[in-house]
Design a protein around this motif. Structure first.
Motif, PDB file in Angstrom:
ATOM      1  N   UNK A 271       0.813  -1.215   0.000  1.00 40.42           N
ATOM      2  CA  UNK A 271       0.000   0.000   0.000  1.00 40.42           C
ATOM      3  C   UNK A 271       0.850   1.271   0.000  1.00 40.42           C
ATOM      4  N   UNK A 272       2.156   1.107  -0.142  1.00 46.87           N
ATOM      5  CA  UNK A 272       3.100   2.233  -0.152  1.00 46.87           C
ATOM      6  C   UNK A 272       2.985   3.062   1.128  1.00 46.87           C
ATOM      7  N   UNK A 273       2.803   2.367   2.253  1.00 42.01           N
ATOM      8  CA  UNK A 273       2.719   3.025   3.553  1.00 42.01           C
ATOM      9  C   UNK A 273       3.958   2.758   4.397  1.00 42.01           C
ATOM     10  N   UNK A 274       5.038   2.435   3.735  1.00 42.17           N
ATOM     11  CA  UNK A 274       6.322   2.214   4.400  1.00 42.17           C
ATOM     12  C   UNK A 274       7.401   2.955   3.644  1.00 42.17           C
ATOM     13  N   UNK A 275       8.276   3.621   4.372  1.00 38.78           N
ATOM     14  CA  UNK A 275       9.364   4.349   3.705  1.00 38.78           C
ATOM     15  C   UNK A 275      10.339   3.393   3.032  1.00 38.78           C
ATOM     16  N   UNK A 276      10.226   2.091   3.329  1.00 37.61           N
ATOM     17  CA  UNK A 276      11.107   1.098   2.716  1.00 37.61           C
ATOM     18  C   UNK A 276      10.501   0.458   1.468  1.00 37.61           C
ATOM     19  N   UNK A 277       9.300   0.897   1.080  1.00 35.57           N
ATOM     20  CA  UNK A 277       8.561   0.222   0.018  1.00 35.57           C
ATOM     21  C   UNK A 277       9.338   0.118  -1.287  1.00 35.57           C
ATOM     22  N   UNK A 278      10.127   1.118  -1.623  1.00 33.09           N
ATOM     23  CA  UNK A 278      10.832   1.118  -2.903  1.00 33.09           C
ATOM     24  C   UNK A 278      12.345   0.942  -2.730  1.00 33.09           C
ATOM     25  N   UNK A 279      12.713   0.311  -1.628  1.00 39.27           N
ATOM     26  CA  UNK A 279      14.147   0.246  -1.301  1.00 39.27           C
ATOM     27  C   UNK A 279      14.733  -1.167  -1.417  1.00 39.27           C
ATOM     28  N   UNK A 280      13.978  -2.122  -1.945  1.00 39.22           N
ATOM     29  CA  UNK A 280      14.465  -3.489  -2.033  1.00 39.22           C
ATOM     30  C   UNK A 280      15.774  -3.557  -2.813  1.00 39.22           C
TER      31      UNK A 280
END
Length: 458
Positions: A271-280
């Motif tokens: 849900x893109x509710x984590x600041x790590x969402x695009x950091x994999x």
């Protein structure tokens, strides 16, 4: 392990009931169902002022069902398990599923993905019933008495509590999975209040416990530690506002690690509710940071051989030496992110969702005292307070209590301050991790040092 006869009988009863529930749901025309039955028995003795305050001996039983009909889902629970009421309840569950909006990610795991065998994690203590009401009361009285006698500055008791829980549960799915579980837990805690010469008060509490009775510390030790925690904070006050190196105690560090765990949950990421969402695949912490979720720890506080969807669990290293390797994914969040699930689903029989199990920061090799080396003026945090964290931005700002560090030594107690930095910067700023790791709670950490944080005080 071989369970006591009473536990085997309880699980057999749950197994028969689950089979009956699945049979009824199938006859009602559902495509798929997941059923979880839970039976719990808790004994607790609470004392205050050397006398029994409350004794409870309670049992509970519940049923949770998730029904899938044509890609539409309903999840319902009940504690009314009478045969007539059960049929009405299940009929209503199927009706609700057919009325729900279609969910393209609702399909369960394929039967071949479900566990057929699993290891024994020693989560049940056959000796737990030796903790009778009388014994629990005596332990609580001893813990409170030891706390009150440990220091003359103790002005009042917040009470002591000794409890034990015996749980039996069973997860069954129409995909063919049947997973019984029997677990135990015991705990002993004490709470006291200390007062200084001006009448200012500080509280201190401490608990001990685990899956087995042997995890209980002596009541005298529990009481003394509660008192120690109360009196060490007497006279605490703020420090001047500024930027300080900060050392987090193991307990305070666990609260930070828990925030990271919440940002690694697949539903928050999807849900893109984590600041790590695009950091994999990127570096999200210093090389000192390795984060692990391990449900297979023997006697672990959150250990489980299978997850809430029936997959066999496994150890997952999510961050290795600062690099983000993965997220905590159940089937649904994995499909949304086009990734593979990692057998970490919770909510069996209800709404599935990814959950952490035994989540921890891997310890370093140096003792905790080494963290103080070279710190001329800093802050030692024993406790964080409040809920100042935004998982979307990673902004971290919380109240804190602890002690001032001067020339590598703890000096005066500190309170009434706020510590802040983004969680991303905090994790990158960890420059040392100690070896004082103990898996007492589901989220755990050794103590660690952060190079700098903003302290708002006087």
């Amino acid at each position: 392990m071989i369970l006591p006869r009473t536990s085997q009988q309880q699980l057999d009863r749950l197994r028969r009931r689950a089979a009956r529930v699945l049979e009824i749901i199938k006859d009602l025309g559902a495509d798929h169902a997941e059923v979880r039955l839970d039976h719990g028995h808790t004994l607790a003795a609470s004392v205050r002022g050397g006398a029994l305050e409350l004794l409870s001996d309670a049992q509970s039983e519940s049923l949770a069902v998730r029904v899938v009909c044509g890609g539409r889902v309903a999840a319902v629970t009940t504690s009314d398990l009478r045969p007539d009421a059960l049929e009405v309840f299940l009929t209503r569950a199927v009706e609700l599923a057919r009325l729900a909006e279609e969910d393209p990610h609702a399909e369960p795991p394929a039967p071949r993905a479900l566990a057929r065998r699993w290891i024994d994690l020693d989560l049940f203590d056959p000796q737990i019933r030796r903790l009778t009401a009388d014994r629990a009361t005596r332990l609580a009285i001893l813990a409170e008495a030891s706390a009150l006698a440990a220091d003359p500055r103790i002005s009042a008791s917040g009470g002591a509590l000794c409890s034990r829980t015996i749980s039996h549960s069973l997860l069954a799915t129409s995909g063919g999975f049947v997973g019984p579980s029997a677990t135990t837990r015991a705990s002993l805690r004490a709470h006291v209040i200390a007062a200084d010469s001006t009448g200012r008060k500080r509280s201190g509490h401490y608990w001990s416990g685990g899956r087995h009775l042997v995890h209980l510390e002596a009541p005298e030790a529990v009481g003394r530690e509660a008192t120690h925690r109360a009196v060490r904070s007497l006279g605490a006050g703020p420090v001047p506002t500024g930027v300080y190196p900060v050392i987090f105690s193991a307990e305070a560090a666990a609260s930070v690690v828990g925030l990271v765990a919440s940002c690694l949950l697949g539903d928050a990421v999807a849900r893109d509710r984590s600041y790590l969402a695009r950091r994999l695949g990127t570096r999200v912490a210093s090389p000192h940071v390795t984060l692990v979720d391990d449900p297979l720890r023997v006697r672990g506080p959150a250990s489980r051989p299978f997850d809430g969807e029936g997959r066999a669990t496994r150890k997952n290293v999510l961050v290795r030496h600062g690099q983000l390797l993965g997220f905590l994914l159940d089937t649904q969040s994995a499909r949304r992110l086009d990734l593979r699930p990692c057998a970490c689903a919770g909510g069996g029989g209800g709404t599935p969702h990814p959950t952490a199990s035994n989540f921890y920061l891997r310890p370093g090799r140096r003792g905790p005292r080494a963290l103080f080396d070279g710190v001329r003026r800093g802050l030692y945090v024993r406790t964080t307070l409040g809920h100042g964290f935004d998982p979307g931005s990673g902004h971290f700002s919380r109240g804190a209590e602890g002690a001032l560090i001067e020339d590598g030594e703890l000096t005066r107690p500190v309170a009434e301050i706020t510590i802040s930095r983004t969680l991303d910067e905090l994790l990158h700023g960890i420059d040392a991790v100690a070896s004082d790791f103990e898996l007492r709670t589901a989220v755990a950490s050794p103590s660690f040092r952060v190079d700098a944080m903003t302290i708002a005080g006087t």
